[in-house]
Design a protein around this motif. Structure first.
Motif, mmCIF file in Angstrom:
data_model
loop_
_atom_site.group_PDB
_atom_site.id
_atom_site.type_symbol
_atom_site.label_atom_id
_atom_site.label_comp_id
_atom_site.label_asym_id
_atom_site.label_seq_id
_atom_site.Cartn_x
_atom_site.Cartn_y
_atom_site.Cartn_z
ATOM 1 N N SER A 187 0.828 -1.198 0.000
ATOM 2 C CA SER A 187 0.000 0.000 0.000
ATOM 3 C C SER A 187 0.863 1.248 0.000
ATOM 4 O O SER A 187 2.015 1.234 0.406
ATOM 5 C CB SER A 187 -0.955 -0.025 1.186
ATOM 6 N N PHE A 188 0.275 2.322 -0.537
ATOM 7 C CA PHE A 188 0.983 3.600 -0.564
ATOM 8 C C PHE A 188 -0.042 4.721 -0.476
ATOM 9 O O PHE A 188 -1.230 4.510 -0.695
ATOM 10 C CB PHE A 188 1.851 3.723 -1.827
ATOM 11 N N ASN B 167 7.769 1.197 -9.676
ATOM 12 C CA ASN B 167 9.114 0.627 -9.614
ATOM 13 C C ASN B 167 10.072 1.735 -9.220
ATOM 14 O O ASN B 167 9.953 2.853 -9.724
ATOM 15 C CB ASN B 167 9.519 0.064 -10.977
ATOM 16 N N ASN B 168 11.001 1.454 -8.336
ATOM 17 C CA ASN B 168 11.983 2.449 -7.889
ATOM 18 C C ASN B 168 11.310 3.750 -7.435
ATOM 19 O O ASN B 168 11.732 4.844 -7.798
ATOM 20 C CB ASN B 168 12.976 2.772 -9.011
ATOM 21 N N ALA B 169 10.208 3.589 -6.683
ATOM 22 C CA ALA B 169 9.470 4.750 -6.165
ATOM 23 C C ALA B 169 8.986 5.672 -7.278
ATOM 24 O O ALA B 169 8.844 6.882 -7.095
ATOM 25 C CB ALA B 169 10.304 5.514 -5.132
ATOM 26 N N GLU B 170 8.731 5.099 -8.450
ATOM 27 C CA GLU B 170 8.162 5.856 -9.563
ATOM 28 C C GLU B 170 6.816 5.239 -9.917
ATOM 29 O O GLU B 170 6.741 4.036 -10.200
ATOM 30 C CB GLU B 170 9.107 5.769 -10.763
ATOM 31 N N LEU B 171 5.775 6.064 -9.854
ATOM 32 C CA LEU B 171 4.428 5.586 -10.173
ATOM 33 C C LEU B 171 4.114 5.956 -11.610
ATOM 34 O O LEU B 171 4.232 7.112 -12.001
ATOM 35 C CB LEU B 171 3.407 6.254 -9.232
ATOM 36 N N ASN B 172 3.699 4.951 -12.397
ATOM 37 C CA ASN B 172 3.427 5.179 -13.814
ATOM 38 C C ASN B 172 2.048 4.634 -14.166
ATOM 39 O O ASN B 172 1.700 3.507 -13.815
ATOM 40 C CB ASN B 172 4.512 4.484 -14.656
ATOM 41 N N LEU B 173 1.228 5.465 -14.830
ATOM 42 C CA LEU B 173 -0.080 5.010 -15.309
ATOM 43 C C LEU B 173 -0.102 5.085 -16.829
ATOM 44 O O LEU B 173 0.412 6.039 -17.417
ATOM 45 C CB LEU B 173 -1.199 5.891 -14.756
ATOM 46 N N VAL B 174 -0.710 4.077 -17.444
ATOM 47 C CA VAL B 174 -0.820 4.034 -18.911
ATOM 48 C C VAL B 174 -2.236 3.635 -19.290
ATOM 49 O O VAL B 174 -2.799 2.711 -18.703
ATOM 50 C CB VAL B 174 0.123 2.972 -19.531
ATOM 51 N N ASP C 279 10.384 6.371 0.663
ATOM 52 C CA ASP C 279 9.806 5.314 1.520
ATOM 53 C C ASP C 279 9.310 4.139 0.700
ATOM 54 O O ASP C 279 9.192 3.022 1.189
ATOM 55 C CB ASP C 279 8.591 5.818 2.305
ATOM 56 N N TYR C 280 8.966 4.423 -0.559
ATOM 57 C CA TYR C 280 8.333 3.388 -1.367
ATOM 58 C C TYR C 280 9.318 2.703 -2.308
ATOM 59 O O TYR C 280 8.915 2.046 -3.264
ATOM 60 C CB TYR C 280 7.162 3.975 -2.157
ATOM 61 N N LEU C 281 10.634 2.854 -2.044
ATOM 62 C CA LEU C 281 11.632 2.238 -2.925
ATOM 63 C C LEU C 281 11.489 0.727 -3.007
ATOM 64 O O LEU C 281 11.831 0.111 -4.014
ATOM 65 C CB LEU C 281 13.037 2.621 -2.460
ATOM 66 N N ASN C 282 10.949 0.122 -1.942
ATOM 67 C CA ASN C 282 10.834 -1.338 -1.947
ATOM 68 C C ASN C 282 9.518 -1.859 -2.509
ATOM 69 O O ASN C 282 9.304 -3.066 -2.607
ATOM 70 C CB ASN C 282 11.011 -1.877 -0.527
#
Lengths: 380, 380
Positions: free
Chosen positions: B134-135, B170-177, B194-197
């Motif tokens: 969760s984030f 991935n790698n604390a990067e949020l991507n929407l397509v 915090d979300y790197l994992n």
């Protein structure tokens, strides 16, 4: 034809004539807007044969220039495209011109449109209405009169004459009546004595005409001139001609339907009653055609109720100002009652019943101009 | 069950859960709203099996009493009637109680409603979502992300996976397509370290879920918590749980579709281009699927045009900031281009073309987060 015009004025004029244009007409050219330019200004026309609207934009008005570079001419352009194009142009100044192939060019900023048009000579001639039978009303009064009656016209074509509003003038008294044979709405107003010699009786204006007219007339104290012939009516303001056919046939005599006695009289707040009936009707929608019951109770209380076994039941208590006369249980269409109460702007309403099977009368408490009648539904 | 509640709070809560309720469900009880009362407050639930929404009204909040006289219990009432009844009640205080025949009584002022309900035990249990995945996002950011992608999902069911939006972290990067295979919209934002994992890849959220979610979330800086399992996603705010199924299947790899070179680059005002295309499309609606042409001209001018012989033609000149590279003539769907430009809030937009037959890229001039791609139409 050529002219350069302020876009806002053209948009307003287009919106007016569009009220008469329908895509379902038998004469194809009537799906278009006719545009005519001459030295005095621009005239737009829209028509569906039943209703025709002409909107005029003067070249100059109150010292302000509306239109420049006018070259006389005319064209008919498709109403499906022309309004959106004008509305979306980038600048407020628009140049419009036509060539002899009936093609219209529209220029504004970086936009250049070429629209196929048609020869305006092929557009039906509107009849020129000549009559001595004319009178003036204030815009806001005419709008009130329409609102107070047109909702009660019939929407089914089984008796076409009932889809219109009957207008009568006698002894400088203007009276409008609408009925769908289950309910009736009527309003009477006094005209100035200048109109003592004017008399109409069997004038029946299509409901649709009045609905569209009401959308166009601004709510102000300007005057509108109303002229009537045997089969047409013309509403005229400074820059607008709104012409409609009248309905053929004899409007029924309705005055004898109105009971002249009363066995139960209720005086109550208009809004409280309207809201209680609105709530009671929530559970009545599926069953029995939206019918609610009304019962008089002790202590000036009215009880409105509805019961749809599959859904539930509702009881509303309305504390009235006064209930006089016989006890009463009656059922009626919640929709008709709400329609009737919605057009009453006065705070209090008076309802006169003459028994559960007889039509009842609704009037504003302090206004004898408006009278409405509803036929009850037999359920008790 | 019994409680006395402020009507406004109940209306807001009803509006939230109604977003999940459909009259076209296979499980009849899902046409109802589940209401549960316990000592901490009232919970409303609506669901169409795909989306479930729970809205909680606490008994007391910030020292203000929302609900009084709570007696524990639950019921399901018909969503067709309950919301209108509550909305139209005469007072802001409403008493609601149920009996052991699953009948609900609603009291407010002079109104008394009895509504048939159903046993809440028959309402499907919502799955309890347990996850470490969760984030948190700010409401306004989530709303932006939805707006920037969901318009591009497919509305046809031929490839169901494309009716959803693919979410990856991935790698604390949020991507929407999102893509319907003719156009693609993607947005990437950086999350805190915090979300790197945290890592998701094949999460595909139904477009409808995001549209409804966007209607419910308020546009502010509060946080929303997003939890994901293999087949469900949960959006949680303080008083709201919004649970949706995810789409089954593998979302296509889209990154290879994005051209890495550019032959013609245009930098222009977003709004001028959008309005020019909007006007050019006015005459393109009937013909060739709303396609317009774009041509680069001398002096940094773009020409947008459309020609429908039966109706007419239009040419729009857009004066851009800069045009670099090869001359270009290309045709594309005006609707796709307008959709793409509408979600760009920046004043300037950069468009990169790699020839008339290749997809082209649209980006805000100063924002690398958003990238959109449109496939041209072959007409030249």
């Amino acid at each position: 034809m050529k002219f350069v015009i302020q876009r806002d004025l053209l948009i307003e004029s287009i919106q007016h004539v569009m009220k008469a244009i329908s895509s379902r007409v038998t004469i194809p050219i009537l799906t278009g807007i006719k545009i005519e330019a001459n030295s005095s200004g621009i005239k737009l026309t829209g028509s569906d044969s039943d209703i025709s609207i002409e909107s005029f934009i003067p070249k100059e008005e109150d010292g302000i220039i509306n239109i420049e570079e006018i070259e006389q001419g005319s064209i008919v352009v498709q109403a499906k495209y022309f309004p959106d194009i004008i509305r979306k142009l980038p600048l407020n100044t628009v140049e419009i011109k036509t060539d002899d192939q009936f093609q219209m060019t529209i220029l504004s900023g970086g936009s250049e449109f070429h629209l196929n048009g048609q020869d305006a000579a092929e557009y039906p001639q509107l009849p020129v209405l000549r009559t001595e039978n004319s009178f003036d009303l204030k815009n806001d009064l005419l709008k009130d009169l329409i609102r107070q009656t047109v909702f009660a016209v019939s929407t089914v074509e089984t008796r076409p004459i009932l889809t219109g509003v009957n207008m009568q003038i006698n002894n400088a008294e203007l009276n409008l009546v609408a009925t769908d044979s289950h309910r009736l709405a009527t309003v009477t107003v006094q005209l100035p004595d200048d109109y003592l010699n004017l008399s109409f009786n069997n004038i029946v204006i299509p409901g649709k005409t009045l609905v569209e007219l009401n959308k166009i007339i601004e709510d102000n104290e300007n005057s509108i001139s109303i002229s009537v012939t045997e089969n047409q009516i013309l509403f005229q303001t400074e820059h607008l001609n709104f012409l409609s056919r009248l309905l053929d046939g004899n409007y029924p005599e309705t005055s004898r339907l109105i009971p002249d006695q009363s066995k139960t009289e209720v005086l109550t707040k208009t809004k409280s009653l309207l809201q209680a009936i609105d709530r009671a009707s929530l559970l009545a929608k599926e069953n029995r055609n939206n019918v609610v019951k009304l019962e008089t109770k002790a202590n000036n209380v009215l009880e409105i109720s509805s019961n749809t076994p599959e859904v539930g039941q509702v009881t509303e208590e309305v504390i009235t100002e006064q209930i006089d006369g016989e006890e009463l249980k009656i059922s009626f269409s919640a929709k008709y009652m709400m329609d009737a109460l919605k057009i009453i702007q006065e705070d209090y309403v008076r309802i006169n019943f003459t028994g559960a099977m007889r039509p009842f009368i609704i009037k504003p408490a302090e206004n004898e101009q408006i009278l409405q009648l509803i036929t009850p539904v037999r359920t008790f």
